[in-house]
Design a protein around this motif. Structure first.
Motif, PDB file in Angstrom:
ATOM      1  N   LYS A 164      -3.330  -4.847   6.852  1.00  0.00           N
ATOM      2  CA  LYS A 164      -3.848  -3.482   6.790  1.00  0.00           C
ATOM      3  C   LYS A 164      -5.364  -3.520   6.583  1.00  0.00           C
ATOM      4  CE  LYS A 164       0.416  -1.493   4.908  1.00  0.00           C
ATOM      5  NZ  LYS A 164       1.039  -0.766   3.772  1.00  0.00           N
ATOM      6  N   LYS A 165      -6.070  -2.661   7.290  1.00  0.00           N
ATOM      7  CA  LYS A 165      -7.529  -2.642   7.206  1.00  0.00           C
ATOM      8  C   LYS A 165      -7.996  -2.087   5.857  1.00  0.00           C
ATOM      9  CE  LYS A 165      -8.430  -2.206  12.165  1.00  0.00           C
ATOM     10  NZ  LYS A 165      -9.080  -1.392  13.223  1.00  0.00           N
ATOM     11  N   ASN A 166      -9.145  -2.609   5.435  1.00  0.00           N
ATOM     12  CA  ASN A 166      -9.794  -2.131   4.206  1.00  0.00           C
ATOM     13  C   ASN A 166      -8.843  -2.155   3.004  1.00  0.00           C
ATOM     14  OD1 ASN A 166     -12.146  -1.472   5.759  1.00  0.00           O
ATOM     15  ND2 ASN A 166     -11.130   0.422   6.393  1.00  0.00           N
ATOM     16  N   SER A 167      -8.055  -3.222   2.929  1.00  0.00           N
ATOM     17  CA  SER A 167      -7.051  -3.289   1.856  1.00  0.00           C
ATOM     18  C   SER A 167      -7.162  -4.571   1.032  1.00  0.00           C
ATOM     19  CB  SER A 167      -5.647  -3.195   2.458  1.00  0.00           C
ATOM     20  OG  SER A 167      -5.418  -4.275   3.355  1.00  0.00           O
ATOM     21  N   LYS A 204       0.894  -5.181   7.655  1.00  0.00           N
ATOM     22  CA  LYS A 204       1.286  -3.946   8.330  1.00  0.00           C
ATOM     23  C   LYS A 204       2.802  -3.810   8.433  1.00  0.00           C
ATOM     24  CE  LYS A 204      -2.818  -3.872  11.338  1.00  0.00           C
ATOM     25  NZ  LYS A 204      -3.275  -3.971  12.755  1.00  0.00           N
ATOM     26  N   VAL A 205       3.499  -4.937   8.462  1.00  0.00           N
ATOM     27  CA  VAL A 205       4.930  -4.919   8.749  1.00  0.00           C
ATOM     28  C   VAL A 205       5.736  -4.145   7.712  1.00  0.00           C
ATOM     29  CG1 VAL A 205       5.342  -7.133   7.569  1.00  0.00           C
ATOM     30  CG2 VAL A 205       6.901  -6.371   9.361  1.00  0.00           C
ATOM     31  N   ALA A 206       5.321  -4.233   6.434  1.00  0.00           N
ATOM     32  CA  ALA A 206       6.089  -3.552   5.391  1.00  0.00           C
ATOM     33  C   ALA A 206       5.333  -3.613   4.072  1.00  0.00           C
ATOM     34  CB  ALA A 206       7.466  -4.189   5.224  1.00  0.00           C
ATOM     35  N   ASP A 207       5.631  -2.675   3.206  1.00  0.00           N
ATOM     36  CA  ASP A 207       5.086  -2.728   1.855  1.00  0.00           C
ATOM     37  C   ASP A 207       5.647  -3.957   1.136  1.00  0.00           C
ATOM     38  OD1 ASP A 207       3.717  -0.375   2.276  1.00  0.00           O
ATOM     39  OD2 ASP A 207       5.317   0.881   1.453  1.00  0.00           O
ATOM     40  N   ASN A 208       4.884  -4.468   0.207  1.00  0.00           N
ATOM     41  CA  ASN A 208       5.280  -5.626  -0.602  1.00  0.00           C
ATOM     42  C   ASN A 208       5.283  -6.944   0.171  1.00  0.00           C
ATOM     43  OD1 ASN A 208       5.773  -4.038  -2.983  1.00  0.00           O
ATOM     44  ND2 ASN A 208       7.691  -3.367  -2.030  1.00  0.00           N
ATOM     45  N   PHE A 209       4.708  -6.948   1.383  1.00  0.00           N
ATOM     46  CA  PHE A 209       4.493  -8.182   2.133  1.00  0.00           C
ATOM     47  C   PHE A 209       2.988  -8.443   2.149  1.00  0.00           C
ATOM     48  CE2 PHE A 209       8.418  -9.198   4.734  1.00  0.00           C
ATOM     49  CZ  PHE A 209       9.264  -8.362   4.016  1.00  0.00           C
TER      50      PHE A 209
END
Length: 263
Positions: free
Chosen positions: A157-160, A173-178
């Protein structure tokens, strides 16, 4: 003619009934010399053996006599150091099977638990380590750990970006907590460590590897790919794990001196 046929049939039956000689399966305490590549030849006394978990493909793929599994050791284990072997012996050693290259397990605590060759780590305090050669594509692209991390940024994810345990991490991007993380190694000539982290709890119905560590290192031992797996509770121990792996490889390596990399 009939006599010749009968003799031939007898020979076939005799050969078919002759028991095949069993291959020797290495045992704890055995001294082995295993060639990963010309610059990494491990000479070591084997540690505790792991238990095999049978599956439907055993008949085709399970060959314990050909596995290069060194054993399970405490993370602070100090193996005996042997002198470099002669070049003639090094040249005579076979390369490992592609699916049975160098492996060992590390324990992060003093707890006793049985190592297995099952799909997942056997305990929260276990680290499973596998060493492979760099693939042809990796060599052609001159990849190392940091370059691979940069390539993977398209999946983040950008800017993360955030920092955790001395690592630079990004949510995927695929999923939260990854998460995908990168950390610099303390080892000379090692670019660093990549971590793929799944920050979810294992359940009875859904079990998976929570942390996978990787190092793609073209400047160490002729080019090797270090892979390890552990549980989420060891996220903060990534550098201790990385240092232990390289320390053990350095001690175990008995390749002829001219071929050893300068430390």
């Amino acid at each position: 003619m009939q006599h010749k046929v009968m003799v031939s049939l007898c020979l076939v039956f005799l050969i078919g009934c002759t028991p095949k000689e069993k291959s020797y399966i290495p045992q704890e305490g055995d001294l082995v010399t295993w060639k990963q590549n010309p610059q990494l030849i491990v000479k070591a006394k084997l540690g505790l053996r792991r238990e095999h978990i049978p599956d439907q493909f055993d008949y085709e793929f399970y060959r314990p006599a050909r596995e290069h599994y060194l054993g399970q050791f405490p993370i602070d284990y100090t193996p005996e150091k042997f002198e470099p072997i002669a070049q003639q012996e090094a040249d005579s050693l076979p390369m490992p099977d592609s699916n049975r290259q160098l492996q060992f397990d590390l324990k992060l605590s003093n707890l006793d638990f049985q190592a297995t060759d099952g799909y997942l780590p056997d305990h929260d305090d276990q680290v499973r380590v596998r060493i492979e050669g760099l693939t042809i594509d990796m060599r052609a692209e001159k990849l190392d750990t940091y370059k691979t991390f940069l390539q993977r940024k398209e999946f983040f994810k950008k800017n993360s970006k955030f920092e955790k345990y001395g690592l630079t991490c990004y949510p995927k991007k695929v999923a939260d907590n990854f998460y995908g993380c990168y950390g610099k190694s303390k080892e000379q000539d090692v670019a660093g460590v990549l971590l793929d982290v799944v920050a979810l709890e294992n359940t009875v119905d859904n079990r998976f590897v929570q942390i996978r560590g990787e190092s793609y290192e073209p400047n160490k031992y002729g080019g090797i790919w270090v892979q390890w797996e552990t549980n989420l509770n060891n996220w903060d121990k990534w550098q201790e794990i990385d240092s232990a792996i390289w320390r053990l490889l350095g001690t175990w390596n008995s390749a002829p001196s001219p071929q050893k990399l300068t430390k």
